[in-house]
Every structure is written in C-alpha cells, then in structure tokens.
Scaffold this active site. Structure first.
Site, PDB file in Angstrom:
ATOM      1  N   GLY A  22       4.786   2.425  -1.741  1.00  0.00           N
ATOM      2  CA  GLY A  22       5.626   2.761  -0.875  1.00  0.00           C
ATOM      3  C   GLY A  22       5.328   4.222  -0.115  1.00  0.00           C
ATOM      4  O   GLY A  22       5.093   4.431   1.051  1.00  0.00           O
ATOM      5  N   ASP A  42      14.536   6.095  -2.687  1.00  0.00           N
ATOM      6  CA  ASP A  42      14.430   5.647  -4.119  1.00  0.00           C
ATOM      7  C   ASP A  42      15.652   5.964  -4.964  1.00  0.00           C
ATOM      8  O   ASP A  42      15.997   6.717  -4.757  1.00  0.00           O
ATOM      9  CB  ASP A  42      12.934   6.281  -4.703  1.00  0.00           C
ATOM     10  N   VAL A  98       9.109  -2.003  -4.354  1.00  0.00           N
ATOM     11  CA  VAL A  98       9.446  -1.748  -5.733  1.00  0.00           C
ATOM     12  C   VAL A  98       8.612  -2.487  -6.772  1.00  0.00           C
ATOM     13  O   VAL A  98       7.958  -3.244  -6.144  1.00  0.00           O
ATOM     14  CB  VAL A  98      11.017  -2.139  -5.927  1.00  0.00           C
ATOM     15  N   SER A 139       5.646  -5.209  -1.835  1.00  0.00           N
ATOM     16  CA  SER A 139       5.164  -5.504  -3.451  1.00  0.00           C
ATOM     17  C   SER A 139       4.564  -6.678  -3.608  1.00  0.00           C
ATOM     18  O   SER A 139       4.774  -7.770  -2.965  1.00  0.00           O
ATOM     19  CB  SER A 139       6.316  -5.338  -4.346  1.00  0.00           C
ATOM     20  N   THR A 140       3.607  -6.580  -4.655  1.00  0.00           N
ATOM     21  CA  THR A 140       2.880  -7.762  -4.981  1.00  0.00           C
ATOM     22  C   THR A 140       3.921  -8.754  -5.863  1.00  0.00           C
ATOM     23  O   THR A 140       4.605  -8.324  -6.779  1.00  0.00           O
ATOM     24  CB  THR A 140       1.831  -7.445  -5.733  1.00  0.00           C
ATOM     25  N   LEU A 178      -4.176  -1.907  -0.525  1.00  0.00           N
ATOM     26  CA  LEU A 178      -4.781  -0.650  -0.913  1.00  0.00           C
ATOM     27  C   LEU A 178      -5.047  -0.461  -2.223  1.00  0.00           C
ATOM     28  O   LEU A 178      -4.610  -1.178  -3.300  1.00  0.00           O
ATOM     29  CB  LEU A 178      -3.692   0.577  -0.618  1.00  0.00           C
ATOM     30  N   LEU A 238     -11.024 -10.309  -7.473  1.00  0.00           N
ATOM     31  CA  LEU A 238     -11.591  -8.987  -8.153  1.00  0.00           C
ATOM     32  C   LEU A 238     -11.510  -8.781  -9.523  1.00  0.00           C
ATOM     33  O   LEU A 238     -12.576  -8.336 -10.109  1.00  0.00           O
ATOM     34  CB  LEU A 238     -10.834  -8.005  -7.211  1.00  0.00           C
ATOM     35  N   CYS A 287      -1.853  -3.734 -10.948  1.00  0.00           N
ATOM     36  CA  CYS A 287      -1.888  -5.257 -10.293  1.00  0.00           C
ATOM     37  C   CYS A 287      -2.730  -6.287 -10.864  1.00  0.00           C
ATOM     38  O   CYS A 287      -2.006  -7.327 -11.126  1.00  0.00           O
ATOM     39  CB  CYS A 287      -2.479  -5.194  -8.972  1.00  0.00           C
ATOM     40  N   LYS A 290      -1.300  -8.103 -14.113  1.00  0.00           N
ATOM     41  CA  LYS A 290       0.039  -8.559 -13.834  1.00  0.00           C
ATOM     42  C   LYS A 290      -0.266  -9.896 -12.929  1.00  0.00           C
ATOM     43  O   LYS A 290       0.402 -11.092 -13.170  1.00  0.00           O
ATOM     44  CB  LYS A 290       0.673  -7.735 -13.246  1.00  0.00           C
TER      45      LYS A 290
END
Ligand code: UDX
Ligand code: ADP
Length: 478
Positions: A22, A42, A98, A139-140, A178, A238, A287, A290
């Site tokens: 964020g 936040d 988030v 968010s992912t 990113l 990746l 990332c 998860k």
C-alpha cells in the site's frame, strides 16, 4: 458521489493498508496523478505516525527512492491517516491492500490464506462508503475472494435501497506485481498492469488513472477470476524457477559443475530467459510460499491431487534447500557448532528491503540455534527490534538449556564487531556491501580454522582463500 455521476473522473482515492504494498504503490500513484488526492489509512497508529514522520529515515518501509517520492507528495496530494471511515466516505475508489497471511489454525491451516482482514475491510467499506464506490483488490488473494467482497457489499447496497444516497459498488481486481527492493521502478515501469472486472465503467476509471504514466498496450484487462488467478500463477512460476535452480545447485556441488555457469548457459535460451536463475538460500518474502500453498489448497479443493502435489514440491524443495545449507555448515565445522560464534551477514529476505517475512535467514538461524551456536547478526537495514521479536519467539520453541538462551544471539551494524572471534561467516542476504569486504582484516579478527559460507555467490573466492579462510559457495565445485 451519486450513482448518476458514474462518469465523473476519480478525484479521491483511499487505500486501506499502509504496508509494503500500500505505501509504495500509493506514493507512486500520488506522484503520477497530482490531481488525485490519495489517502492511505491503517489501523496501526504507530505505523501511520512513522509514515508522517519528519525524519524520512523512519519510514516504516525501506525501499530505494521511496523517501524522495514521499518528500515530493506527502501533505500535497498524499496523506497517511488513522481516520479510516472518513477516508472511505470521501473516496470514489478504495484499494484494499491489507495482509493476508497463511492461516495458522482451523480449516486450511498452513495452506489457506487468512481472510479476516479482507473481510473486515469489506464490512468497513460497506458501513462508511457514500454513493458510487469502486473497490479494488490490491492484496494477493485466493481466487474467488472478490466474490466474498461482492457478497458482503451487496448486503450494504440492498440495505441502503430507498435512501436518497443509494450506494453502488463495483469490485475490481488489480493485483500488484512489485518486487521489494525494486518496487519504485516496478511501479513506475511495470511489465504490465492487470485489471480484472465486469463493470466496464469501473474498469475504464481505473485504466484512466494508469494512463497517467502507463502506455495502453501494457494494460491487460481480464475477467475477475483470471486476474486473481494470474497473480497466484505468476508467483508460483517465479517460485518454481528458484526451487528448480536451487535443486540444480545441489547437483552442481556433487558433479563439479558451477551453477552460475549453468544459469548463464540455460538462461541464454530466450525461451528460458536469464532472470530469476540465481541459486541461493531459498525464496523468502510474504508472497511466494503463501501463494504456492494457496494454489495447492485450491487444487486439493478441486480434487486435483496430482496438480497439488506438483506445486507443493516447490515449497518442499525450498525448505529442503535451507536444511541442506544448515547441515553443510555443521558438517564443515567438525560436526559441532555448540558454543561457536557464527556471524550471519543479512537478515532481510533479500537485499534492499527491511522486510524479514519468511526470510531464509530466520529459518537457517533457527536451525543453528537448535545446535546451541551463538549467532552474531549483521544487517544494514532491518530493525533490531524486529529480529529480537522473531528470534525470541523461535527460542521459546527450541529445546535447549534455558540458562544459555539469554545470550544466544547479538546484533550489530558493524561488520568487524560482528565477525570478532567468529568461526564462520554465513552470507544469507545479497547486500552490495558484502561483495566489497576487507577479507584480510576480517580474517585477522576471526578464530581459525575459519569458514565463509556464501549462499548468494557474491564474494570473491580467491580473496577469501588468500586471507586464510576456508570457502564454500552454493552450487560451486567446492
Ligand atoms: C515477489 C514477486 O517477484 C512480485 O512480483 C510479487 O508481487 C510479490 O512477490 P518479492 O517477494 O518482493 O516479490 O521479491 P522477489 O524479488 O520476487 O524475490 C523473492 C525471493 O526469491 C527472495 O527471497 C529472493 O532472494 C529469492 N530469489 C529471487 C532467488 O533466490 N533467486 C533469484 O534468482 C531471484
Ligand atoms: P503487504 O506486504 O501486503 O503490504 P503489510 O503487512 O506490510 O502487508 O501491510 C498490511 C497493512 O494492512 C498492515 O499495516 C495492517 O496494519 C493493515 N491492515 C490490516 N487490516 C486492516 C484493516 N481492517 N484496516 C486498516 N488497516 C488494516
């Protein structure tokens, strides 16, 4: 905004979540869109105070070039606030950014994402929004999360029917690609921007924002579910590359090949490509693990057991690689590291960030601590308090003599202090500074026979050996 004003351009953006995604994302958006007022909110008051701090060294996220952008935009069209409801109320577009960590208990524990923060955001948006509001998932998230947000928000649309200010929500998916450490460049010059959604008006409004700095050919529009899944699959591909090259590193060590030469040779094939082929201590960050585990969970949910097993192996190889490195260190140090001082260079999960989530350093340090080694940590950016929180938590789980637990690790920003009396140096993060060290001086400070374990292939082997230190490198013919 009223529903009949749908075609008005976006003037006010709110982003919920002032973290690693964020903060930088909204800073760049504010920088590129001076006519839009961007408010990042936040629930963590301390974090917001740090974002608002006069001292830019105190920003909660360290990212090259971020502080310059904050300096240009903050208090002009970029604001950080704890007043979440007010920011939502004034916004035409709300980004949800988030955290969605892996569930630690209950159904899907260890694999599924914990969506409690996303759900609470959706409810808060439902309560506070006024008029037509576009909600954007940043968010992912696991595939179909947009449906959860839709279901929650549709309740609020219905409950306000009949009132003059009828609320209308549109849900979009706009995943972030990113990479920490190069976030600003990734945001300013992305390979692509992905927008998923059915409501063409909402999609166009988001596209209009990106047109301020992104060429149209880089903007890919899909349906919601393709967008959500593409993010997960990008990260899975990746992560898979890293596990592949790390497995090759192990073969190289046995066969006399050098993984750096193999990476170069295979990466020259355009179909393979040269990026993301650096062997190392395994992937970290919030990332990869998860997202791959989320994919595994999704496959099992659909009964695709073989597909689930295939992707699960990417994570299993990652942990195996970390255990492998730990075992090599113990073995080279005569099978015993109890009471030995081991200097760890780098605690962040990669260079140019102060983020430590899923850092290979933490996993490897935990194993070394379980052998009763004394760990001296150096990192140029990670806060000592962060390391302390993590290692103290890990130490409570390690079954060793309680009396010695107090003095099992130290932290310093001084390299020479860190290596004083050490039996080994383990390079775990590829910070630039570790490539240019005075090995003669370091050698004179260490206890011999001494070792350097270079898990990132960033150190000059000849210089280390000439200084009288033994050397091991990942994927090398050691
Ligand atoms: C990743 C994705 O790259 C990004 O697109 C997504 O939005 C978020 O997750 P990030 O986790 O910030 O970004 O860092 P990344 O550069 O992808 O590195 C992840 C991990 O892989 C790090 O621990 C890094 O050290 C490791 N890595 C990367 C290697 O070991 N070798 C490589 O060649 C590349
Ligand atoms: P990411 O890497 O995805 O940005 P971070 O943990 O760095 O993850 O940041 C997520 C931020 O979201 C945290 O600062 C957290 O306090 C904030 N957050 C989580 N839930 C809410 C919520 N319901 N309202 C406001 N902020 C939230």
């Amino acid at each position: 905004m009223q529903a009949n004003e749908d075609y008005r351009t976006i003037k006010n953006i709110c982003c919920i979540g002032a973290g690693y995604v964020g903060g930088p994302t909204m800073a760049v958006m504010a920088d590129k869109c001076p006519n839009i007022r961007v408010t990042v909110v936040d629930k963590d008051e301390k974090k917001i105070n740090l974002w608002n701090s006069d001292n830019l060294d105190k920003l909660p996220v360290f990212e090259p070039f971020l502080s310059e952008i904050i300096k240009r935009t903050r208090f002009k069209n970029l604001f950080f606030s704890n007043d979440i409801n007010n920011a939502i109320k004034n916004a035409d577009m709300v980004f949800i950014s988030v955290n969605t960590p892996i569930k630690t208990s209950g159904i899907g524990a260890g694999q599924a994402s914990n969506l409690k923060w996303v759900e609470s955001c959706a409810r808060q948006i439902g309560e506070a929004a006024e008029g037509y509001t576009i909600v954007v998932e940043k968010s992912t998230l696991p595939v179909k999360t947009a449906q959860t947000i839709k279901d929650i928000l549709s309740f609020y649309s219905l409950s306000s029917q009949g009132s003059q200010d009828k609320i209308k929500f549109s849900i979009l998916s706009n995943p972030e690609f990113l990479s920490e450490g190069s976030a600003i460049n990734d945001l300013e010059n992305p390979d692509r921007v992905l927008i998923g959604g059915e409501d063409q008006i909402a999609v166009n409004k988001l596209k209009d924002i990106y047109f301020n700095w992104i060429p149209s050919e880089k903007i890919i529009c899909t349906n919601l579910w393709s967008s959500e899944l593409s993010k997960l699959i990008s990260n899975a591909f990746l992560a898979q590359r890293i596990s592949s090259i790390n497995s090759v590193a192990a073969i190289c060590e046995e066969s006399g090949a050098d993984v750096r030469e193999v990476s170069k040779a295979i990466g020259s094939d355009r179909r393979i490509g040269k990026e993301f082929l650096n062997a190392g201590p395994g992937f970290g960050g919030s990332c990869f693990k998860k997202d791959v585990l989320n994919l595994v969970y999704l496959c099992r949910h659909f009964g695709l057991e073989e597909v689930a097993n295939y992707w699960e192996q990417v994570v299993l190889i990652n942990s195996w690689n970390q255990r492998r490195i730990y075992k090599i260190i113990v073995q080279k140090l005569f099978g015993n590291i109890a009471g030995k001082k081991l200097a760890v260079f780098g605690y962040a999960f990669k260079a140019n960030t102060n983020d430590t989530r899923e850092s290979p350093s933490r996993a490897i340090i935990k194993s070394l601590l379980s052998e009763e080694a004394i760990i001296a940590i150096h990192d140029p950016k990670v806060f000592e308090s962060q390391i302390s929180n993590e290692l103290e938590e890990d130490l409570t789980k390690i079954k060793i003599n309680n009396a010695s637990k107090n003095k099992m690790w130290t932290f310093s920003r001084d390299i020479y202090e860190t290596v004083k009396g050490a039996d080994a140096i383990i390079i775990l993060t590829e910070w630039d500074m570790y490539s240019n060290l005075n090995w003669e001086k370091i050698s004179s400070l260490m206890r011999h026979p001494a070792w350097v374990f270079d898990t990132r292939s960033i150190v000059n082997k000849v210089e280390v050996r000439t200084s009288g230190i033994n050397f091991w490198r990942i994927g090398g013919s050691n």
